[in-house]
Design a protein around this motif. Structure first.
Motif, mmCIF file in Angstrom:
data_model
loop_
_atom_site.group_PDB
_atom_site.id
_atom_site.type_symbol
_atom_site.label_atom_id
_atom_site.label_comp_id
_atom_site.label_asym_id
_atom_site.label_seq_id
_atom_site.Cartn_x
_atom_site.Cartn_y
_atom_site.Cartn_z
ATOM 1 N N MET A 63 0.799 -1.318 -0.007
ATOM 2 C CA MET A 63 0.011 0.072 0.033
ATOM 3 C C MET A 63 0.898 1.146 0.063
ATOM 4 O O MET A 63 0.316 2.250 -0.500
ATOM 5 C CB MET A 63 -0.840 -0.066 1.234
ATOM 6 C CG MET A 63 -1.858 -1.154 1.266
ATOM 7 S SD MET A 63 -3.171 -0.974 -0.232
ATOM 8 C CE MET A 63 -4.145 0.146 0.440
ATOM 9 N N PHE B 93 -1.302 4.379 -1.581
ATOM 10 C CA PHE B 93 -2.752 3.954 -1.595
ATOM 11 C C PHE B 93 -3.633 4.780 -0.462
ATOM 12 O O PHE B 93 -3.343 4.542 0.760
ATOM 13 C CB PHE B 93 -3.102 2.409 -2.097
ATOM 14 C CG PHE B 93 -2.845 1.873 -3.296
ATOM 15 C CD1 PHE B 93 -3.817 2.009 -4.127
ATOM 16 C CD2 PHE B 93 -1.454 1.517 -3.467
ATOM 17 C CE1 PHE B 93 -3.218 1.572 -5.518
ATOM 18 C CE2 PHE B 93 -1.301 1.022 -4.806
ATOM 19 C CZ PHE B 93 -1.990 0.889 -5.613
ATOM 20 N N LEU C 215 -5.079 7.203 -5.031
ATOM 21 C CA LEU C 215 -3.548 7.067 -5.093
ATOM 22 C C LEU C 215 -2.745 8.518 -5.142
ATOM 23 O O LEU C 215 -3.064 9.230 -5.924
ATOM 24 C CB LEU C 215 -3.043 6.114 -6.042
ATOM 25 C CG LEU C 215 -1.710 5.863 -6.158
ATOM 26 C CD1 LEU C 215 -1.141 4.959 -5.028
ATOM 27 C CD2 LEU C 215 -1.402 4.950 -7.229
#
Length: 144
Positions: A61, A67, A83
């Motif tokens: 992530m 993200f 994002l």
């Protein structure tokens, strides 16, 4: 709706992190329903399945860019943002009018000198796989 992407997203863990996928790498559908259920907009299936598969895996992530957590999603400029580029020079999103599409096209907004949106010409799932190839291998294979 049957899962379309979960197994492929889960496969990112062994491919790039050299370990098996674990339950803690994802977010349960029950938790996602709580986190996403308050939105007045639809979240595309591919993004929901991405969170379900690897939304708890910080190594993915935040591998290069960041993200957004499921409870941080927002619509701005007519795009669902998901994002951020690590230097905050760009953001990625999905057109709000395409949120019902299971695997919609991703767009990038460059923030300087003036914000402008451009299509990545890839669906969310294609974009994610290409991005991780680039981050971990320094290479994007257009044949995938």
């Amino acid at each position: 709706m049957p899962e379309m992407f979960v197994d492929k997203f889960r496969a990112l863990v062994p491919k790039y992190l050299d370990r098996q996928w674990a339950e803690t790498d994802g977010i349960s559908y029950e938790e996602l329903e709580e986190l996403l259920g308050t939105y007045k907009f639809h979240v595309p299936q591919a993004l929901v399945e991405f969170y379900h598969a690897v939304g708890g895996c910080e190594d993915l992530m935040e591998a290069h860019d960041f993200f957004w957590d499921p409870d941080e999603l927002e619509i701005e400029d007519g795009f669902l943002l998901f994002l951020d580029e690590m230097d905050e020079e760009a953001n990625w999103g999905i057109r709000a009018e395409h949120l019902a599409v299971p695997d919609p096209i991703v767009w990038i907004r460059t923030n300087s000198p003036a914000p402008s949106w451009q299509s990545e010409e890839a669906t969310f799932s294609e974009f994610v796989f290409d991005m991780f190839d680039w981050v971990f291998d320094g290479d994007v294979d257009d044949d995938d």
